[in-house]
Design an enzyme around this catalytic site. Structure first.
Site, PDB file in Angstrom:
ATOM      1  N   GLU A 176      44.608  26.397  26.851  1.00 14.42           N
ATOM      2  CA  GLU A 176      43.437  25.992  27.620  1.00 14.42           C
ATOM      3  C   GLU A 176      42.209  26.701  27.040  1.00 14.42           C
ATOM      4  OE1 GLU A 176      42.835  27.364  31.752  1.00 14.42           O
ATOM      5  OE2 GLU A 176      42.393  25.271  32.178  1.00 14.42           O
ATOM      6  N   CYS A 228      39.358  22.577  35.434  1.00 14.43           N
ATOM      7  CA  CYS A 228      40.799  22.833  35.262  1.00 14.43           C
ATOM      8  C   CYS A 228      41.502  21.561  34.811  1.00 14.43           C
ATOM      9  CB  CYS A 228      41.393  23.378  36.549  1.00 14.43           C
ATOM     10  SG  CYS A 228      41.003  22.373  37.964  1.00 14.43           S
ATOM     11  N   LYS A 276      36.650  35.303  48.291  1.00 12.66           N
ATOM     12  CA  LYS A 276      36.208  36.149  47.169  1.00 12.66           C
ATOM     13  C   LYS A 276      35.732  35.241  46.040  1.00 12.66           C
ATOM     14  CE  LYS A 276      36.888  38.075  43.615  1.00 12.66           C
ATOM     15  NZ  LYS A 276      35.973  37.976  42.441  1.00 12.66           N
ATOM     16  N   GLU A 284      46.251  27.306  42.092  1.00 12.90           N
ATOM     17  CA  GLU A 284      45.754  26.160  41.328  1.00 12.90           C
ATOM     18  C   GLU A 284      45.250  26.735  40.015  1.00 12.90           C
ATOM     19  OE1 GLU A 284      43.762  23.740  39.536  1.00 12.90           O
ATOM     20  OE2 GLU A 284      42.247  23.754  41.130  1.00 12.90           O
TER      21      GLU A 284
HETATM   22  P1  NAP Z   1      40.228  34.503  36.476  1.00 10.94           P
HETATM   23  O1  NAP Z   1      40.184  35.894  35.967  1.00 10.94           O
HETATM   24  O2  NAP Z   1      41.552  33.917  36.767  1.00 10.94           O
HETATM   25  O3  NAP Z   1      39.300  34.483  37.785  1.00 10.94           O
HETATM   26  C1  NAP Z   1      39.489  33.685  38.929  1.00 10.94           C
HETATM   27  C2  NAP Z   1      39.221  34.505  40.178  1.00 10.94           C
HETATM   28  O4  NAP Z   1      40.214  35.513  40.334  1.00 10.94           O
HETATM   29  C3  NAP Z   1      37.891  35.245  40.162  1.00 10.94           C
HETATM   30  O5  NAP Z   1      37.371  35.303  41.467  1.00 10.94           O
HETATM   31  C4  NAP Z   1      38.324  36.613  39.688  1.00 10.94           C
HETATM   32  O6  NAP Z   1      37.407  37.607  39.999  1.00 10.94           O
HETATM   33  C5  NAP Z   1      39.612  36.794  40.423  1.00 10.94           C
HETATM   34  N1  NAP Z   1      40.524  37.766  39.841  1.00 10.94           N
HETATM   35  C6  NAP Z   1      40.571  38.239  38.556  1.00 10.94           C
HETATM   36  N2  NAP Z   1      41.588  39.106  38.412  1.00 10.94           N
HETATM   37  C7  NAP Z   1      42.200  39.206  39.612  1.00 10.94           C
HETATM   38  C8  NAP Z   1      43.342  39.933  40.093  1.00 10.94           C
HETATM   39  N3  NAP Z   1      44.059  40.729  39.314  1.00 10.94           N
HETATM   40  N4  NAP Z   1      43.687  39.782  41.394  1.00 10.94           N
HETATM   41  C9  NAP Z   1      42.998  38.964  42.210  1.00 10.94           C
HETATM   42  N5  NAP Z   1      41.928  38.261  41.813  1.00 10.94           N
HETATM   43  C10 NAP Z   1      41.532  38.368  40.516  1.00 10.94           C
HETATM   44  O7  NAP Z   1      39.465  33.549  35.513  1.00 10.94           O
HETATM   45  P2  NAP Z   1      38.267  33.931  34.504  1.00 10.94           P
HETATM   46  O8  NAP Z   1      38.601  35.210  33.784  1.00 10.94           O
HETATM   47  O9  NAP Z   1      37.019  33.882  35.219  1.00 10.94           O
HETATM   48  O10 NAP Z   1      38.396  32.761  33.461  1.00 10.94           O
HETATM   49  C11 NAP Z   1      39.314  32.891  32.388  1.00 10.94           C
HETATM   50  C12 NAP Z   1      40.008  31.607  32.101  1.00 10.94           C
HETATM   51  O11 NAP Z   1      40.631  31.118  33.287  1.00 10.94           O
HETATM   52  C13 NAP Z   1      39.106  30.484  31.693  1.00 10.94           C
HETATM   53  O12 NAP Z   1      38.751  30.550  30.365  1.00 10.94           O
HETATM   54  C14 NAP Z   1      39.979  29.307  32.032  1.00 10.94           C
HETATM   55  O13 NAP Z   1      40.901  29.090  31.015  1.00 10.94           O
HETATM   56  C15 NAP Z   1      40.698  29.730  33.273  1.00 10.94           C
HETATM   57  N6  NAP Z   1      40.033  29.228  34.508  1.00 10.94           N
HETATM   58  C16 NAP Z   1      40.636  28.232  35.179  1.00 10.94           C
HETATM   59  C17 NAP Z   1      40.031  27.724  36.315  1.00 10.94           C
HETATM   60  C18 NAP Z   1      40.621  26.606  37.097  1.00 10.94           C
HETATM   61  O14 NAP Z   1      39.880  25.884  37.762  1.00 10.94           O
HETATM   62  N7  NAP Z   1      41.920  26.439  37.116  1.00 10.94           N
HETATM   63  C19 NAP Z   1      38.827  28.229  36.746  1.00 10.94           C
HETATM   64  C20 NAP Z   1      38.234  29.284  36.041  1.00 10.94           C
HETATM   65  C21 NAP Z   1      38.870  29.765  34.933  1.00 10.94           C
HETATM   66  P3  NAP Z   1      36.252  37.958  38.922  1.00 10.94           P
HETATM   67  O15 NAP Z   1      35.753  36.701  38.327  1.00 10.94           O
HETATM   68  O16 NAP Z   1      35.229  38.556  39.772  1.00 10.94           O
HETATM   69  O17 NAP Z   1      36.892  38.832  37.917  1.00 10.94           O
END
Ligand code: NAP
Ligand code: MG
Length: 496
Positions: free
Chosen positions: A400, A301, A193, A267
């Site tokens: 973060e 990250c 996904k 992660e």
């Molecule tokens: P996120 O919501 O954690 O998204 C990561 C993945 O999880 C995406 O594929 C997302 O889908 C999916 N997802 C979201 N809600 C979910 C749920 N309840 N159950 C299962 N899967 C779910 O991250 P983001 O909102 O895109 O980014 C927000 C913050 O996360 C960033 O500002 C950053 O601080 C952090 N982040 C960290 C990393 C890392 O490498 N550790 C990477 C990205 C972001 P959708 O995107 O389609 O909603």
């Protein structure tokens, strides 16, 4: 959707793929979402739509999990380890053969500099696949010396089953490879996904897997949003969840997996401390620290987002970093010479600007950036930004940000800086710059982080385990530990 909004720089191959249509990949077939729903992916360099893609719902999750199960119980499960390894090698070759197109698609969908997409995202994807292609023939169990006569006891290493692999938008293709390579090596099957902001390269990788000869249903790709991910997390046919993303969503997934007793690796986020000791070679330390935070526009990250500098070198380091930040070329991903691309989305831009505002309000001193670069247009651009702050408890020093914002503070002693670096909730990475080998080892042992970098920041290799402690996650990717996460041990007792 018309291709009129696609940038002129795109090659015909990338243009053709980007234009779509973008369907789900289920059981080897491109299919629309069962309810016909779609989402739109946007070019962050211009804020213009690229194309629509299918928005998978629970019915599509059912179909994808069923396809993954059928492949596991069918063709894929029946392959020899050597044949499995060979197919993963072929996928690595397919990635390399299509490297230019993949890099363009990644740059278009994420806004990252094309060169970065090519030399990091695409090159490391092929490397990762090749590393894990070697593993299927080396998954040995053990003969267990039980203290009971007349029995033969051994262990089998079996694939964990159908996996749900949920990935973020910062390195879409590479994160897909980090997920699928060990799963395939273990003999598992997967439903991948991608993030809703960046569906393109995961879909292309799914196609390439089929072209490489990986049987239909082994790699399924469900594009969609958070609800799509949640449908997979809750699906009873999923045995293991692998997630990379925010700590907030990671906590929810961990809780759900606790209830259903699915296997889970997470992660998550970080606020990684980067420590410049008084004896560091400042040329390499400043260059490395600059790259450590501003690489991928801070959307990593393991970004080096919290800088601690020995007090007597502080002013010099800050002024050199500020000067480099002022010179950095911010621009569109596909434009020649871009060093920093845009942020991924309007939402992420707003979040980063919110942190910059909070830093000002909380009394941190803004020494570089903080605004919008010239010529930004409608893209989601923010200047590389540097704050100095004495306080550790303000939001920009603790949370973060996931953008090009660095917060620097001076320190006096090694013990002090270790305690301050360890005070936060995260523990993904930490770094030390020094010429003193004793202090390097002392700090490497003291810092609470899954990865410590000495006189470098953020190198990565498929063989070297990567992951976090504390709120930065559970489990490790890469190397043998990355593979173990996709295997179950079965103990077999034979009465002789
Ligand atoms: P996120 O919501 O954690 O998204 C990561 C993945 O999880 C995406 O594929 C997302 O889908 C999916 N997802 C979201 N809600 C979910 C749920 N309840 N159950 C299962 N899967 C779910 O991250 P983001 O909102 O895109 O980014 C927000 C913050 O996360 C960033 O500002 C950053 O601080 C952090 N982040 C960290 C990393 C890392 O490498 N550790 C990477 C990205 C972001 P959708 O995107 O389609 O909603
Ligand atoms: Mg996009």
């Amino acid at each position: 959707m018309s291709t009129a909004t696609l940038p002129d720089e795109l090659s015909p191959a990338a243009r053709e793929f980007a234009a779509g249509p973008h369907r789900l990949l289920i059981g080897g077939e491109p299919v629309a979402a069962a309810d016909g729903a779609t989402l739109t992916t946007v070019d962050p360099s211009t804020a213009r739509p690229i194309a629509e893609f299918a928005h998978a719902g629970p019915a599509d999750a059912d179909a994808a999990v069923a396809a993954a199960r059928a492949a596991l119980d069918g063709d894929w499960g029946a392959l020899t380890p050597a044949a499995r390894g060979d197919l993963i090698h072929r996928l690595a070759e397919a990635v390399e053969a299509n490297a230019a197109e993949l890099a363009e698609l990644e740059s278009l969908d994420t806004g990252k500099p094309l060169k970065l997409a090519r030399i990091v995202d695409v090159a490391k994807t092929a490397e990762h696949l090749r590393y894990y292609a070697g593993w299927p023939t080396k998954l040995t169990g053990e003969v267990i010396p039980v203290s009971q006569p007349g029995v033969h006891v051994y262990s089998r290493r079996e694939p964990v089953g159908v996996c749900a692999q949920i990935i973020p938008w910062n390195f879409p293709l590479l994160m897909a490879a980090w997920k699928i390579a060990p799963a395939l090596a273990a003999g598992a099957t997967t439903v991948l996904k991608p993030a809703e902001q960046t569906p393109l390269t995961a879909l292309r990788l799914g196609q390439l897997a089929l072209e490489a000869g990986i049987p239909p249903g082994v790699v399924n790709v469900l594009t969609g949003d958070g609800a799509t991910g949640a449908a997979l997390v809750d699906h009873p046919g999923v045995a293991k969840i692998a997630f990379t993303g925010s700590t907030a969503v990671g906590r929810e997934i961990g809780a759900a997996a606790g209830r259903s007793l699915k296997r889970v690796t997470l992660e998550l986020g970080g606020k990684s401390a980067n420590v410049i000791l008084p004896d560091a070679d400042l040329d390499t330390a400043v260059k490395g620290s600059f790259q450590g935070i501003y690489y991928n526009t801070g959307q990593a990250c393991n970004a080096a987002s919290r800088l601690f500098v020995a007090a007597d070198r502080f002013d010099e380091v800050v002024s050199r970093l500020a000067e480099s930040a002022g010179r950095a070329r911010v621009g569109a991903g596909l434009a020649e010479g871009t060093q920093l691309g845009p942020l991924i989305s309007a939402e992420q831009e707003e979040r980063v600007r919110g942190y910059i505002d909070s830093g000002r309000r909380d009394g941190a001193e803004l020494v570089a950036g903080g605004g919008t670069p010239e010529g930004a247009g409608d893209g989601y651009f923010v200047e590389p930004t540097l704050f100095t702050a004495a306080a550790d408890d303000i939001a920009i020093a603790r949370e973060e940000i996931f953008g090009p914002v660095l917060v620097a503070s001076p320190f006096e002693s090694l013990e002090e800086v270790a305690a301050r670096a360890n005070a936060g909730e995260y523990g993904l990475a930490a770094g030390v710059w020094t010429r003193d080998v004793g202090n390097a080892h002392r700090l490497a042992a003291l810092l609470q982080a899954g990865n410590v970098y000495v006189n470098t920041w953020g190198p990565s290799d498929a063989a070297a385990p990567f992951g976090g402690v504390k709120a930065s996650g559970i489990g490790r990717e890469h190397g043998r530990p990355g593979l173990e996460a996709y295997l179950e041990d079965k103990t077999v007792w034979i009465a002789l």
